[in-house]
Design an enzyme around this catalytic site. Structure first.
Site, PDB file in Angstrom:
ATOM      1  N   TRP A  11       0.810  -1.126  -0.011  1.00  0.00           N
ATOM      2  CA  TRP A  11      -0.129   0.076   0.041  1.00  0.00           C
ATOM      3  C   TRP A  11       0.745   1.377   0.019  1.00  0.00           C
ATOM      4  O   TRP A  11       0.238   2.250  -0.242  1.00  0.00           O
ATOM      5  CB  TRP A  11      -0.944  -0.051   1.342  1.00  0.00           C
ATOM      6  CG  TRP A  11      -0.311  -0.187   2.394  1.00  0.00           C
ATOM      7  CD1 TRP A  11       0.026  -1.559   3.242  1.00  0.00           C
ATOM      8  CD2 TRP A  11       0.635   0.602   3.274  1.00  0.00           C
ATOM      9  NE1 TRP A  11       0.641  -1.506   4.308  1.00  0.00           N
ATOM     10  CE2 TRP A  11       1.027  -0.177   4.309  1.00  0.00           C
ATOM     11  CE3 TRP A  11       1.094   1.953   3.179  1.00  0.00           C
ATOM     12  CZ2 TRP A  11       1.877   0.480   5.417  1.00  0.00           C
ATOM     13  CZ3 TRP A  11       1.714   2.604   4.076  1.00  0.00           C
ATOM     14  CH2 TRP A  11       2.014   1.738   5.375  1.00  0.00           C
ATOM     15  N   LYS A  27      -2.145  -8.850  -7.206  1.00  0.00           N
ATOM     16  CA  LYS A  27      -3.084  -8.374  -6.167  1.00  0.00           C
ATOM     17  C   LYS A  27      -2.516  -7.213  -5.044  1.00  0.00           C
ATOM     18  O   LYS A  27      -1.594  -7.283  -4.639  1.00  0.00           O
ATOM     19  CB  LYS A  27      -3.073  -9.545  -5.276  1.00  0.00           C
ATOM     20  CG  LYS A  27      -4.185  -9.184  -4.139  1.00  0.00           C
ATOM     21  CD  LYS A  27      -3.933  -9.988  -2.851  1.00  0.00           C
ATOM     22  CE  LYS A  27      -3.360  -9.155  -1.634  1.00  0.00           C
ATOM     23  NZ  LYS A  27      -4.197  -7.812  -1.342  1.00  0.00           N
ATOM     24  N   GLU A  60      11.043  -8.123  -2.124  1.00  0.00           N
ATOM     25  CA  GLU A  60      11.562  -7.081  -1.308  1.00  0.00           C
ATOM     26  C   GLU A  60      11.019  -6.709  -0.023  1.00  0.00           C
ATOM     27  O   GLU A  60       9.801  -6.433   0.104  1.00  0.00           O
ATOM     28  CB  GLU A  60      11.474  -5.690  -2.117  1.00  0.00           C
ATOM     29  CG  GLU A  60      12.424  -4.594  -1.695  1.00  0.00           C
ATOM     30  CD  GLU A  60      11.988  -3.222  -2.132  1.00  0.00           C
ATOM     31  OE1 GLU A  60      11.664  -2.261  -1.100  1.00  0.00           O
ATOM     32  OE2 GLU A  60      12.403  -2.858  -3.451  1.00  0.00           O
ATOM     33  N   LEU A  61      11.611  -6.854   0.952  1.00  0.00           N
ATOM     34  CA  LEU A  61      11.108  -6.872   2.487  1.00  0.00           C
ATOM     35  C   LEU A  61      11.176  -5.797   3.321  1.00  0.00           C
ATOM     36  O   LEU A  61      11.637  -4.527   2.930  1.00  0.00           O
ATOM     37  CB  LEU A  61      11.607  -8.231   3.215  1.00  0.00           C
ATOM     38  CG  LEU A  61      11.248  -9.437   2.188  1.00  0.00           C
ATOM     39  CD1 LEU A  61      11.672 -10.634   2.913  1.00  0.00           C
ATOM     40  CD2 LEU A  61       9.735  -9.375   1.766  1.00  0.00           C
ATOM     41  N   CYS A  87      10.084   1.667   2.407  1.00  0.00           N
ATOM     42  CA  CYS A  87      11.178   0.546   2.825  1.00  0.00           C
ATOM     43  C   CYS A  87      12.604   0.805   2.711  1.00  0.00           C
ATOM     44  O   CYS A  87      13.340   0.471   3.621  1.00  0.00           O
ATOM     45  CB  CYS A  87      10.940  -0.745   2.064  1.00  0.00           C
ATOM     46  SG  CYS A  87      10.956  -0.272   0.221  1.00  0.00           S
ATOM     47  N   GLU A 146      11.041  -2.453  12.820  1.00  0.00           N
ATOM     48  CA  GLU A 146      10.946  -1.673  11.903  1.00  0.00           C
ATOM     49  C   GLU A 146       9.818  -0.531  12.131  1.00  0.00           C
ATOM     50  O   GLU A 146       8.665  -1.232  12.487  1.00  0.00           O
ATOM     51  CB  GLU A 146      10.862  -2.129  10.513  1.00  0.00           C
ATOM     52  CG  GLU A 146      10.403  -1.109   9.299  1.00  0.00           C
ATOM     53  CD  GLU A 146      10.292  -1.918   8.036  1.00  0.00           C
ATOM     54  OE1 GLU A 146      10.375  -1.226   7.008  1.00  0.00           O
ATOM     55  OE2 GLU A 146       9.662  -2.977   8.009  1.00  0.00           O
TER      56      GLU A 146
END
Length: 538
Positions: free
Chosen positions: A178, A202, A275-276, A309, A407
Site C-alpha cells: 500500500w 493483487k 523486497e522486504l 522501505c 521497523e
C-alpha cells in the site's frame, strides 16, 4: 485540508479545518464513473471498499475476489499470454514507451489518487511518477538488448555453437503493498510485460484505485487487457491463491509475510523475488557538510511519512559534529509543513492507516518511558487529520526499546553518536536487515570505502535514497532479511524469464570417432584441454 507547520510545543488547534475554497475533494476525484471504468475487468464476485487516510472515510466500493475468482483470473491470463509472447520484443517494449508519455501527460490524475489512497504529500506522490517513468523508459529502450540471444563459447571452439535464449516464464503472480501503490505495482510489472509474460496482480485494497488506473493507462498504451489481470481482497485469503497459481512470484511487503510467500513458492518449485523490511542506517562522517546532510536527513527520514522501505530509521553522527548537526536537523524538522491538500506545498503527509499510527505511538511512547529524549515531534496531530503524526527525532535510544531494532515504518528516527568509523559501520550492520543505507562525507574516496563495508543492497553517498533507487540500470534489492532477488537493471527483467541453452555440434561428435578407441579419445581430449588453457580460452 490546510497545510500547517509542525509546532515546536504542545498541540494546538487547526486554524482552518476545512479545505480551501475551490480545492479538489475525494468526491471530485473518485466519481462513480471513474470507479466503474477502473474496476470493469476486476475478477471479483464479492464486494469490499477502500478508504482515504486523510479523513478515514470510504473512497469507493470495489469488487472482492474469491479463491475461485483468482483461478479464473489466471485462466484468462494464460489464454492471453502466448499471443503476447509471440509479439516481437521491440513491439512489446514500444508499449512501455507510450505508457511513459501518457503517464507524464496525465500525471495529475494519478497524483490525486495516490494522495487520497495513501495520505502522502504531493511531492512524495510525484516521486512515484518519476520512478515509474524511469522504469518504463529504461525497459522500453533496453528490453530488446537484455532479451536478445547471446552466443557463448562452445565446448570445442569452432565446432560447438552455444546460444542462450530467454523465454517468458508465463504468468507472474504479483503482490504489491500500500505504501507506494504506483511504483511498487506497475513498475515491477513493466519488465515482466516486456519479457512476454502476463501478470495477475493483487494490490492492497486500500490503494487499489492507483494500481487500476495504471492498468487502464497501460491498456491505452497498447497492452492487451487479458495480459494484465487484477484481483482484490484480504491478503490472507487472496495472497496464497496468487502464489498457488503463479509461474513466478514477485512480492513486496513485510519480512514476516515474505517468508510465507517464499514457502508457498518453494513448495511448487517456482521462483520468487522478495523486497522486504528495513531498518536503514545513515552515517554522517566527521567531514560531512552539515547543512546538506541535515537537509538530506529530512528527505531520508520523512519521505512519505517514513512509510518507505528504504527510508532512514537509524542516524549515526560523528561526535565532533553531532551537536551542530542535531540542532540544524531538528530546526528543519520543526519547520516542516504538514498537510493533506491535493496540491504541492506540504513537506509531509499522513500515515496511511490506523495500525501504522498505533505502531508509531507505541514505539515513541515506550522509548520515552525507558529514558529516550524527544528532540523534535513526538505527538499525533488530529487537528490536521486523524492519522497525522509529527516528524520525530529521538536520542538516547537503546535496547530493549522496540524503536531500536524493530521497523517502525513511520516518521521516527533515532540518533546515535560515534567517534570511530569502524564502530559506526559495525553498529550500522548490526541488524537482521540490509536494504538501504546512506553515507555523508566531503571525501568521496572515504565515503565509497565506508559504503562498500555496509551490508545493504543499495548505498547512497551524499543523498538519501533516490540516487541508488533512481539509477534503474543498476540492481536494487535487499541483503539478509530484507529480501531475495533484485529489481531494476538486467536482473529486474531476466528474473521474469527462463534461460535456455541451445548447443549445436558440427563436423565431429563429442565421442570417439574416426576409428579411435576410448583411450585414444581420452588422451586427445586431455591434450586439447591443456592447449585451450594455454591459449587463454574460457
Amino acid at each position: 485540508m490546510t497545510d500547517v507547520k509542525a509546532p515546536a510545543g504542545p498541540l494546538g488547534t487547526n486554524p482552518a479545518a476545512t479545505a480551501p475554497a475551490g480545492a479538489r475533494t475525494a468526491a471530485d476525484v473518485v466519481t462513480p464513473e471513474v470507479v466503474a471504468q477502473l474496476t470493469r475487468d476486476v475478477v471479483g464476485s464479492g464486494r469490499t471498499a477502500n478508504h482515504t487516510p486523510l479523513t478515514e472515510e470510504k473512497l469507493a466500493d470495489l469488487p472482492e475476489s474469491t479463491p475461485e475468482d483468482v483461478a479464473d483470473a489466471y485462466e484468462h491470463a494464460r489464454a492471453a499470454q502466448p499471443v503476447w509472447a509471440a509479439v516481437p520484443v521491440r513491439t512489446r517494449a514500444a508499449v512501455l514507451l507510450r505508457f511513459h508519455d501518457l503517464l507524464l501527460e496525465r500525471q495529475a490524475e494519478v497524483l490525486d489518487l495516490i494522495q487520497l489512497e495513501t495520505g502522502k504529500a504531493r511531492l512524495h506522490a510525484h516521486e512515484e511518477v518519476q520512478s515509474v517513468a524511469l522504469a518504463a523508459r529504461h525497459y522500453g529502450r533496453r528490453a530488446p538488448a537484455y532479451l536478445r540471444p547471446r552466443r557463448h563459447a562452445g565446448v570445442v571452439p569452432g565446432l560447438t555453437r552455444a546460444t542462450e535464449l530467454r523465454h517468458p516464464r508465463g504468468v507472474i503472480g504479483q503482490i504489491a503493498p500500500w505504501n507506494y501503490p504506483l511504483e511498487l505495482s506497475v513498475a515491477d510489472a513493466l519488465p515482466a510485460f516486456a519479457a512476454g509474460n502476463a501478470v495477475v496482480m493483487k494490490p492492497d485494497t486500500e490503494t487499489a484505485l492507483t494500481a487500476l488506473w495504471a492498468r487502464d493507462l497501460l491498456i491505452e498504451a497498447g497492452l492487451p487487457a487479458g495480459v494484465f489481470q487484477v484481483v482484490l481482497g484480504e491478503g490472507p485469503v487472496v495472497g496464497p491463491e496468487v502464489v498457488r497459481h503463479a509461474d513466478y512470484v514477485s512480492f513486496t511487503g513485510s519480512t514476516r509475510t515474505g517468508r510465507e510467500v517464499a514457502k508457498g513458492a518453494a513448495a511448487r518449485l517456482v521462483g520468487v523475488s522478495l523486497e522486504l523490511g528495513g531498518k536503514n542506517p545513515m552515517l554522517v562522517l566527521h567531514d560531512a557538510d552539515i547543512e546538506r546532510a541535515a537537509a538530506g536527513a529530512v528527505r531520508s527520514c520523512f519521505a512519505s511519512a517514513g512509510q518507505l522501505c528504504i527510508s532512514t530509521e537509524r542516524l549515526y553522527v560523528h561526535e565532533s559534529i553531532a551537536d551542530r548537526f542535531v540542532a540544524r536537523f531538528a530546526e528543519r524538522v520543526r519547520a516542516m509543513r504538514l498537510g493533506g491538500s491535493l496540491a504541492y506545498g506540504a513537506e509531509m503527509g499522513s500515515l496511511a492507516g490506523r495500525r501504522q499510527l498505533e505502531t508509531v505511538i507505541r514505539h515513541v511512547d515506550e522509548a520515552v518511558a525507558k529514558g529516550a529524549t524527544v528532540v523534535a515531534g513526538g505527538v499525533a496531530r488530529p487537528d490536521i487529520g486523524p492519522l497525522f503524526y509529527e516528524p520525530t527525532i529521538l536520542e538516547g535510544v537503546e535496547p530493549p526499546m522496540a524503536v531500536c531494532t524493530e521497523e517502525t515504518f513511520g516518521p521516527v528516527v533515532s540518533v546515535y553518536r560515534f567517534t570511530d568509523e569502524d564502530d559506526a559501520v559495525e553498529r550500522a550492520n548490526a541488524t537482521a536487515y540490509g536494504l538501504n543505507a546512506a553515507v555523508w562525507s566531503r571525501d568521496g574516496r572515504r565515503a565509497r570505502s565506508v559504503a562498500a563495508r555496509l551490508r545493504a543492497g543499495t548505498v547512497n553517498i551524499n543523498e538519501a535514497y533516490a540516487a541508488a533507487y533512481g539509477s534503474v540500470g543498476a540492481p536494487m534489492g535487499g541483503m539478509k532479511d530484507s529480501g531475495l532477488g533484485r529489481r531494476h537493471g538486467s536482473e529486474g527483467i531476466l528474473k521474469y524469464t527462463e534461460a535456455q541453452t541451445v548447443a549445436q555440434q558440427r563436423l565431429i561428435p563429442l565421442a570417439p570417432s574416426f576409428g579411435m578407441d576410448d583411450e585414444a579419445y581420452a588422451a586427445l581430449m586431455s591434450r586439447s584441454l591443456k592447449v585451450m588453457k594455454v591459449l587463454g580460452l574460457r
